[in-house]
Scaffold this motif. Structure first.
Motif, PDB file in Angstrom:
ATOM      1  N   LYS A   9      81.551  17.000  94.567  1.00  0.00           N
ATOM      2  CA  LYS A   9      81.812  18.384  94.173  1.00  0.00           C
ATOM      3  C   LYS A   9      81.535  18.671  92.711  1.00  0.00           C
ATOM      4  O   LYS A   9      81.799  19.767  92.241  1.00  0.00           O
ATOM      5  CB  LYS A   9      83.293  18.691  94.423  1.00  0.00           C
ATOM      6  CG  LYS A   9      83.682  18.655  95.874  1.00  0.00           C
ATOM      7  CD  LYS A   9      85.131  19.024  96.020  1.00  0.00           C
ATOM      8  CE  LYS A   9      85.452  19.204  97.498  1.00  0.00           C
ATOM      9  NZ  LYS A   9      86.789  19.732  97.695  1.00  0.00           N
ATOM     10  N   GLN A  10      81.075  17.681  91.960  1.00  0.00           N
ATOM     11  CA  GLN A  10      81.000  17.928  90.518  1.00  0.00           C
ATOM     12  C   GLN A  10      79.699  18.622  90.124  1.00  0.00           C
ATOM     13  O   GLN A  10      78.610  18.258  90.579  1.00  0.00           O
ATOM     14  CB  GLN A  10      81.193  16.622  89.768  1.00  0.00           C
ATOM     15  CG  GLN A  10      82.644  16.165  89.864  1.00  0.00           C
ATOM     16  CD  GLN A  10      82.877  14.876  89.133  1.00  0.00           C
ATOM     17  OE1 GLN A  10      82.056  13.957  89.186  1.00  0.00           O
ATOM     18  NE2 GLN A  10      84.007  14.791  88.456  1.00  0.00           N
ATOM     19  N   PHE A  11      79.853  19.617  89.269  1.00  0.00           N
ATOM     20  CA  PHE A  11      78.734  20.426  88.791  1.00  0.00           C
ATOM     21  C   PHE A  11      78.772  20.418  87.267  1.00  0.00           C
ATOM     22  O   PHE A  11      79.752  20.855  86.663  1.00  0.00           O
ATOM     23  CB  PHE A  11      78.875  21.856  89.348  1.00  0.00           C
ATOM     24  CG  PHE A  11      78.010  22.868  88.663  1.00  0.00           C
ATOM     25  CD1 PHE A  11      76.633  22.684  88.565  1.00  0.00           C
ATOM     26  CD2 PHE A  11      78.556  24.027  88.117  1.00  0.00           C
ATOM     27  CE1 PHE A  11      75.828  23.622  87.931  1.00  0.00           C
ATOM     28  CE2 PHE A  11      77.762  24.976  87.482  1.00  0.00           C
ATOM     29  CZ  PHE A  11      76.393  24.771  87.394  1.00  0.00           C
ATOM     30  N   VAL A  12      77.712  19.892  86.651  1.00  0.00           N
ATOM     31  CA  VAL A  12      77.685  19.736  85.199  1.00  0.00           C
ATOM     32  C   VAL A  12      76.675  20.707  84.588  1.00  0.00           C
ATOM     33  O   VAL A  12      75.555  20.834  85.091  1.00  0.00           O
ATOM     34  CB  VAL A  12      77.298  18.280  84.832  1.00  0.00           C
ATOM     35  CG1 VAL A  12      77.028  18.142  83.342  1.00  0.00           C
ATOM     36  CG2 VAL A  12      78.400  17.316  85.266  1.00  0.00           C
ATOM     37  N   VAL A  13      77.074  21.395  83.531  1.00  0.00           N
ATOM     38  CA  VAL A  13      76.142  22.241  82.785  1.00  0.00           C
ATOM     39  C   VAL A  13      75.908  21.582  81.433  1.00  0.00           C
ATOM     40  O   VAL A  13      76.857  21.238  80.737  1.00  0.00           O
ATOM     41  CB  VAL A  13      76.686  23.662  82.573  1.00  0.00           C
ATOM     42  CG1 VAL A  13      75.618  24.548  81.953  1.00  0.00           C
ATOM     43  CG2 VAL A  13      77.133  24.255  83.888  1.00  0.00           C
ATOM     44  N   ALA A  14      74.633  21.385  81.077  1.00  0.00           N
ATOM     45  CA  ALA A  14      74.314  20.680  79.831  1.00  0.00           C
ATOM     46  C   ALA A  14      73.213  21.397  79.070  1.00  0.00           C
ATOM     47  O   ALA A  14      72.524  22.256  79.614  1.00  0.00           O
ATOM     48  CB  ALA A  14      73.882  19.256  80.164  1.00  0.00           C
ATOM     49  N   GLY A  15      73.038  21.013  77.792  1.00  0.00           N
ATOM     50  CA  GLY A  15      72.010  21.620  76.946  1.00  0.00           C
ATOM     51  C   GLY A  15      72.603  22.690  76.048  1.00  0.00           C
ATOM     52  O   GLY A  15      73.730  23.150  76.272  1.00  0.00           O
ATOM     53  N   GLY A  16      71.852  23.086  75.041  1.00  0.00           N
ATOM     54  CA  GLY A  16      72.349  24.004  74.018  1.00  0.00           C
ATOM     55  C   GLY A  16      72.904  25.306  74.569  1.00  0.00           C
ATOM     56  O   GLY A  16      73.907  25.831  74.059  1.00  0.00           O
TER      57      GLY A  16
END
Ligand code: KG4
Ligand code: ZN
Length: 356
Positions: free
Chosen positions: A279-286
């Protein structure tokens, strides 16, 4: 893995764009899985590039050279450690502006050879992809939305070094859309935080800006049409008052958020149907530093019964702590490359994450 040291300590070096950065990160092999950032020095060249409204590659490369040794020295001094305490050295090898990448990569290789430490060339996108694992309990597989100045991608992170590209932008990156909006409206560089601040004061519904790719049966993005529409709307409304600028920024940000949410929602469905209980959703970047985007994605995650994980704000934009962290991850997993191969690794301007 039991014969690994109790701690793993890496020096990280980052010079792929307009930040000259070095950091010392320690991973503790017992108990909690979080990283201990002993130093994180970032020198930003914003003042150099601001007059041009964007990064000028030749100027960026030239600035890294006189700075890099001092920044590394400062990172080591701040950490309170000395080179013999390091288990390895990691440096960004791409993708990025080739002149800058070469400076950090060559410095990293030289230090690794001189100090006789294992070396790891790092893919910048992989560093963004793994950053949330520094501070959060994020386990493979997870869904990743990578939104930066050069990238906009949806990725299934299946394991260390295993990335499946689900969709990506066909033209501009999200950060680029923010930066170009700012430049066109006369806001300072870098544009993302400026557009976000102006948007907070504006009316998103005043200008009817497009939402490219919205509802389409794929997981790709497109932002160049939005930029053109913004320019046309701004020219029509000229001369612009501060209110006009705020409304235009709110309109652009609103369209970007709608597109991100639409494409990401589809990706969540695809990910959940393939990876069941994960279920994990990661948002990355500037661009993950944008609070309005975070809020919308958090709501979207709830709708899809997923859990949003974002790295701390300071680790979203480019830094060397995330580079050192990838080193810790690879050593911990026993996946360090042969030293000969690592030292031969060349700088790459382009280096897709699904081709590691
Ligand atoms: O990850 P990053 O530091 O560098 C790249 O790898 O590209 O991302 C920089 C990008 C820039 O385009 C910048 O405008 C954008 O991230 N950015 C933001 C915000 N803070 C940084 N975009 C929107 N809202 C923000 N608050
Ligand atoms: Zn980046």
């Amino acid at each position: 893995m039991d014969n690994l040291p109790k701690t793993i300590t890496f020096l990280g070096i980052e010079t792929r764009c307009d930040e000259t950065a070095a950091s010392v990160v320690q991973f503790s092999n017992h108990g909690s899985s979080s990283a201990n950032i002993l130093s994180n020095i970032v020198f930003s060249q914003i003042d150099t590039h601001a007059p041009y409204g964007g990064v000028v590659p030749e100027l960026a490369a030239r600035q890294h050279l006189p700075l890099i040794s001092g920044i590394i020295r400062e990172a080591i001094a701040t950490s309170g450690l000395s080179p013999q305490d390091f288990d390895g050295i990691a440096a960004t090898a791409g993708p990025g502006l080739i002149g800058g990448v070469m400076i950090g990569l060559t410095t990293g290789k030289a230090l690794a050879s001189a100090w006789e430490k294992p070396f790891l060339p790092i893919n910048h996108l992989e560093a963004h992809a793994l950053t949330a694992r520094m501070s959060e309990d994020v386990t493979f597989p997870y869904l990743l939305l990578l939104v930066s100045g050069g990238h906009c991608q949806l990725i299934s992170v299946l394991g260390l070094g295993q990335y499946e590209l689900l969709g990506q932008t066909l033209d501009d990156a999200v950060g680029e859309a923010f930066d170009k909006t700012a430049k066109f409206l006369g806001l300072p560089y870098p544009g993302g935080p400026q557009v976000e601040a102006a948007a907070r004061l504006g009316d998103p519904s005043r200008f009817n800006l497009p939402r490219p790719m919205f509802g389409q049966n794929n997981l790709d993005f497109s932002f160049s049409g939005l930029k053109t529409a913004l320019q046309q709307a701004a020219e029509k409304a000229a001369p612009l008052t501060q209110n006009d600028i705020n409304d235009l920024c709110a309109g652009v940000q609103d369209s970007i958020i709608a597109c991100l949410a639409d494409r990401t929602g589809r990706a969540m469905q695809a990910f959940r149907s393939r990876h069941g209980s994960h279920k994990q959703f990661v948002v990355a970047g500037g661009v993950a530093a944008n609070m309005a985007i975070r809020a919308q994605l958090s709501e979207l995650a709830m709708q899809h019964d997923m859990e949003l994980k974002v790295a701390p704000m300071a680790l979203c934009t480019d830094n060397a702590a995330m580079v050192a962290w990838v080193g810790c991850e690879y050593m911990r997993a026993g996946k360090m490359p042969e030293q000969n191969e690592a030292l031969k690794h060349e700088a790459r301007a382009r280096w897709p994450l699904d081709r590691l």
